[in-house]
Enzyme design. Structure first.
Site, PDB file in Angstrom:
ATOM      1  NE  ARG A  14      -1.040   2.525   2.865  1.00  0.00           N
ATOM      2  CZ  ARG A  14      -0.447   3.638   3.272  1.00  0.00           C
ATOM      3  NH1 ARG A  14      -0.388   4.700   2.492  1.00  0.00           N
ATOM      4  NH2 ARG A  14       0.119   3.699   4.474  1.00  0.00           N
ATOM      5  CG  ASP A  15       3.349   4.322   2.945  1.00  0.00           C
ATOM      6  OD1 ASP A  15       3.549   5.122   2.012  1.00  0.00           O
ATOM      7  OD2 ASP A  15       3.505   4.640   4.131  1.00  0.00           O
ATOM      8  CG  HIS A 206       3.934   4.753   9.100  1.00  0.00           C
ATOM      9  ND1 HIS A 206       3.221   3.817   8.379  1.00  0.00           N
ATOM     10  CD2 HIS A 206       4.320   5.688   8.192  1.00  0.00           C
ATOM     11  CE1 HIS A 206       3.162   4.166   7.100  1.00  0.00           C
ATOM     12  NE2 HIS A 206       3.816   5.300   6.964  1.00  0.00           N
ATOM     13  CG  HIS A 208       7.610   7.692   5.177  1.00  0.00           C
ATOM     14  ND1 HIS A 208       7.416   7.225   3.904  1.00  0.00           N
ATOM     15  CD2 HIS A 208       6.426   7.524   5.815  1.00  0.00           C
ATOM     16  CE1 HIS A 208       6.158   6.807   3.768  1.00  0.00           C
ATOM     17  NE2 HIS A 208       5.527   6.981   4.922  1.00  0.00           N
ATOM     18  CB  CYS A 239       2.767  10.356   1.337  1.00  0.00           C
ATOM     19  SG  CYS A 239       1.094  11.023   1.274  1.00  0.00           S
ATOM     20  CG  ASN A 248       6.790   3.273   5.159  1.00  0.00           C
ATOM     21  OD1 ASN A 248       6.064   3.385   4.195  1.00  0.00           O
ATOM     22  ND2 ASN A 248       6.463   3.683   6.359  1.00  0.00           N
TER      23      ASN A 248
HETATM   24  P1  HMG Z   1     -12.969  14.458  -1.920  1.00  0.00           P
HETATM   25  O1  HMG Z   1     -12.789  14.879  -3.335  1.00  0.00           O
HETATM   26  O2  HMG Z   1     -12.962  15.513  -0.873  1.00  0.00           O
HETATM   27  O3  HMG Z   1     -14.228  13.524  -1.743  1.00  0.00           O
HETATM   28  O4  HMG Z   1     -11.826  13.409  -1.581  1.00  0.00           O
HETATM   29  P2  HMG Z   1     -15.724  13.709  -2.079  1.00  0.00           P
HETATM   30  O5  HMG Z   1     -16.466  12.980  -1.016  1.00  0.00           O
HETATM   31  O6  HMG Z   1     -16.063  15.154  -2.354  1.00  0.00           O
HETATM   32  O7  HMG Z   1     -15.885  12.893  -3.456  1.00  0.00           O
HETATM   33  C1  HMG Z   1     -15.314  13.342  -4.670  1.00  0.00           C
HETATM   34  C2  HMG Z   1     -15.248  12.178  -5.655  1.00  0.00           C
HETATM   35  O8  HMG Z   1     -14.423  11.123  -5.138  1.00  0.00           O
HETATM   36  C3  HMG Z   1     -16.611  11.553  -5.930  1.00  0.00           C
HETATM   37  O9  HMG Z   1     -16.546  11.008  -7.253  1.00  0.00           O
HETATM   38  C4  HMG Z   1     -16.624  10.381  -4.954  1.00  0.00           C
HETATM   39  O10 HMG Z   1     -17.480   9.352  -5.364  1.00  0.00           O
HETATM   40  C5  HMG Z   1     -15.193   9.929  -5.009  1.00  0.00           C
HETATM   41  P3  HMG Z   1     -17.138  11.800  -8.509  1.00  0.00           P
HETATM   42  O11 HMG Z   1     -18.560  12.071  -8.131  1.00  0.00           O
HETATM   43  O12 HMG Z   1     -16.307  13.065  -8.637  1.00  0.00           O
HETATM   44  O13 HMG Z   1     -16.933  10.844  -9.622  1.00  0.00           O
HETATM   45  N1  HMG Z   1     -14.765   9.231  -3.761  1.00  0.00           N
HETATM   46  C6  HMG Z   1     -14.241   7.999  -3.725  1.00  0.00           C
HETATM   47  N2  HMG Z   1     -13.952   7.103  -4.678  1.00  0.00           N
HETATM   48  C7  HMG Z   1     -13.428   5.934  -4.274  1.00  0.00           C
HETATM   49  N3  HMG Z   1     -13.160   5.628  -2.980  1.00  0.00           N
HETATM   50  C8  HMG Z   1     -13.434   6.510  -2.008  1.00  0.00           C
HETATM   51  C9  HMG Z   1     -13.995   7.755  -2.372  1.00  0.00           C
HETATM   52  N4  HMG Z   1     -14.375   8.827  -1.661  1.00  0.00           N
HETATM   53  C10 HMG Z   1     -14.849   9.735  -2.513  1.00  0.00           C
HETATM   54  N5  HMG Z   1     -13.164   6.191  -0.751  1.00  0.00           N
HETATM   55  C11 HMG Z   1     -10.807  11.596  -0.403  1.00  0.00           C
HETATM   56  C12 HMG Z   1     -11.685  12.836  -0.289  1.00  0.00           C
HETATM   57  C13 HMG Z   1     -10.360  11.199   0.984  1.00  0.00           C
HETATM   58  C14 HMG Z   1     -11.593  10.493  -1.049  1.00  0.00           C
HETATM   59  C15 HMG Z   1      -9.591  11.973  -1.278  1.00  0.00           C
HETATM   60  O14 HMG Z   1      -8.994  13.095  -0.754  1.00  0.00           O
HETATM   61  C16 HMG Z   1      -8.585  10.868  -1.410  1.00  0.00           C
HETATM   62  O15 HMG Z   1      -8.847   9.791  -1.945  1.00  0.00           O
HETATM   63  N6  HMG Z   1      -7.342  11.125  -0.956  1.00  0.00           N
HETATM   64  C17 HMG Z   1      -6.282  10.169  -1.090  1.00  0.00           C
HETATM   65  C18 HMG Z   1      -5.488  10.199   0.121  1.00  0.00           C
HETATM   66  C19 HMG Z   1      -4.423   9.103   0.076  1.00  0.00           C
HETATM   67  O16 HMG Z   1      -4.679   7.992  -0.342  1.00  0.00           O
HETATM   68  N7  HMG Z   1      -3.210   9.458   0.556  1.00  0.00           N
HETATM   69  C20 HMG Z   1      -2.194   8.510   0.661  1.00  0.00           C
HETATM   70  C21 HMG Z   1      -2.454   7.556   1.797  1.00  0.00           C
HETATM   71  S1  HMG Z   1      -2.173   8.266   3.403  1.00  0.00           S
HETATM   72  C22 HMG Z   1      -0.476   8.040   3.647  1.00  0.00           C
HETATM   73  O17 HMG Z   1       0.223   7.578   2.774  1.00  0.00           O
HETATM   74  C23 HMG Z   1       0.056   8.352   5.005  1.00  0.00           C
HETATM   75  C24 HMG Z   1       0.332   7.095   5.856  1.00  0.00           C
HETATM   76  O18 HMG Z   1       1.223   6.205   5.194  1.00  0.00           O
HETATM   77  C25 HMG Z   1       0.955   7.536   7.184  1.00  0.00           C
HETATM   78  C26 HMG Z   1       2.134   8.510   6.940  1.00  0.00           C
HETATM   79  O19 HMG Z   1       3.181   8.108   6.429  1.00  0.00           O
HETATM   80  O20 HMG Z   1       1.895   9.669   7.240  1.00  0.00           O
HETATM   81  C27 HMG Z   1      -0.939   6.337   6.181  1.00  0.00           C
HETATM   82 MG    MG Z   2       3.348   6.460   5.122  1.00  0.00          MG
END
Ligand code: HMG
Ligand code: MG
Length: 304
Positions: A14-15, A206, A208, A239, A248
């Site tokens: 995933r990450d 966690h 990086h 990310c 990571n």
């Molecule tokens: P948004 O645009 O604010 O959401 O995104 P919305 O509710 O307004 O919806 C907009 C569109 O997205 C709509 O589709 C929804 O259906 C769709 P449209 O009508 O435009 O066709 N949608 C989705 N589709 C699939 N799955 C969903 C979903 N939700 C809405 N779950 C949202 C908000 C959170 C969805 C968006 O900002 C997003 O996907 N962000 C991605 C964030 C991400 O994946 N970041 C990387 C992971 S976190 C990370 O790596 C950190 C971590 O490792 C720890 C660290 O190291 O810090 C965990």
């Molecule tokens: Mg991470």
């Protein structure tokens, strides 16, 4: 004080892969999961149910979940930022889901398009439904040691989001150094805040490895008795919303250090190195793991 056993969650599928620009075939993602479980990983973060517009690499989430051959002793987790994500995830039978918030406002906006307070409001029904379905919920606290947009992040800011996550009854608190700027004493200060609200078995690190501090930070956590860490095979990852952040800490490097400390992980380092070599070959580059590279070089020398 140092724990005798450590639990490693491999977040590479995933990450690690979420940040790859080139498409990675579903079959390769599935094989990576298979290789990790064969190497002894018992917790694997497989994919995320986020918007495919935001993170195209995770668009095959349901297919990956459907294609993996599961072991009953492995826990498979997925990221679910909202109810839409959880509902999609539920059809794929994860063992655990992860909600991800941030200690910094700026990162919350960039990563999940809402404020910290809004994110927690959004997570509350996710946690409730996941619990109703019998799933454990982990919370990830991004930018606990620094933020690419805001700069410094204080332990008070970490505790704020930890407290909010506790308030919505998440089961586990993962403290994340998204951009790898933390150093051991600062990491301990952040961890102390998590430990005020969660028992030690439900707090994890966690890290990086952008600035090469991750192993030192894990050691600092071990000194506190913390015994759960995320790591990413071959040091994959980053990310998409934290530009310049590298992967990571490599799982191989963590296992090598823990082996040296006599700490049990249940992981076969040779098989893990093979898993790292496999996914690195798929991506067309050498593993980032120092231990992985050294062990591969040693093997070649022995074979010559
Ligand atoms: P948004 O645009 O604010 O959401 O995104 P919305 O509710 O307004 O919806 C907009 C569109 O997205 C709509 O589709 C929804 O259906 C769709 P449209 O009508 O435009 O066709 N949608 C989705 N589709 C699939 N799955 C969903 C979903 N939700 C809405 N779950 C949202 C908000 C959170 C969805 C968006 O900002 C997003 O996907 N962000 C991605 C964030 C991400 O994946 N970041 C990387 C992971 S976190 C990370 O790596 C950190 C971590 O490792 C720890 C660290 O190291 O810090 C965990
Ligand atoms: Mg991470």
């Amino acid at each position: 004080m140092i724990p005798s056993t450590v639990r490693i969650v491999d977040v590479g599928p995933r990450d690690g892969l979420q940040n790859e620009k080139q498409p990675v075939a579903t079959a390769h993602k599935v094989e990576l999961v298979h290789r990790l479980q064969a190497a002894g990983l018992r917790e694997i973060e497989v994919t995320s149910f986020v918007s495919p517009k935001w993170v195209p690499q995770m668009a095959d989430n349901a297919q990956v979940m459907a294609d993996i051959t599961r072991r009953s002793d492995v826990r498979y987790s997925v990221l679910t930022p909202n109810l839409k994500g959880l509902e999609a995830a539920l059809t794929t039978r994860p063992d655990e889901v992860v909600v991800f918030g941030a200690a910094s406002e700026a990162f919350s906006q960039r990563n999940i398009n809402c404020s910290i307070a809004e994110s927690v409001e959004r997570f509350a029904p996710v946690v409730a439904l996941a619990h109703e379905k019998g799933l454990k919920v982990r919370a990830a606290i991004s930018c606990a040691l620094g933020c690419p947009y805001q700069g410094e992040v204080t332990p008070d800011e970490v505790e704020n989001i930890v407290r909010l996550m506790k308030g919505i009854a998440v089961d586990h608190c993962g403290v994340a150094d998204t951009i790898g700027v933390g150093t051991p004493r600062r990491v301990q200060a952040a961890m102390e805040r998590a430990l005020k609200h969660f028992p030690i078995e439900e707090v994890s690190g966690h890290f990086h490895d952008t600035y090469g501090q991750a192993l030192a930070n894990i050691y600092a956590c071990l000194e506190m008795g913390i015994h759960t860490f995320d790591a990413s095979v071959a040091g994959l990852g980053g990310c998409p919303y934290a530009k310049g952040a590298t992967g990571n800490v490599a799982t191989e490097d963590v296992v090598f250090m823990l082996n040296g400390l006599g700490i049990q992980t249940g992981i076969d380092l040779d098989a893990l190195v093979d898993a790292g070599a496999f996914i690195s070959a798929v991506l067309g580059r050498p593993p980032v793991s120092r231990a992985g590279k050294a062990l591969l070089a040693k093997r070649e020398k022995v074979a010559a």
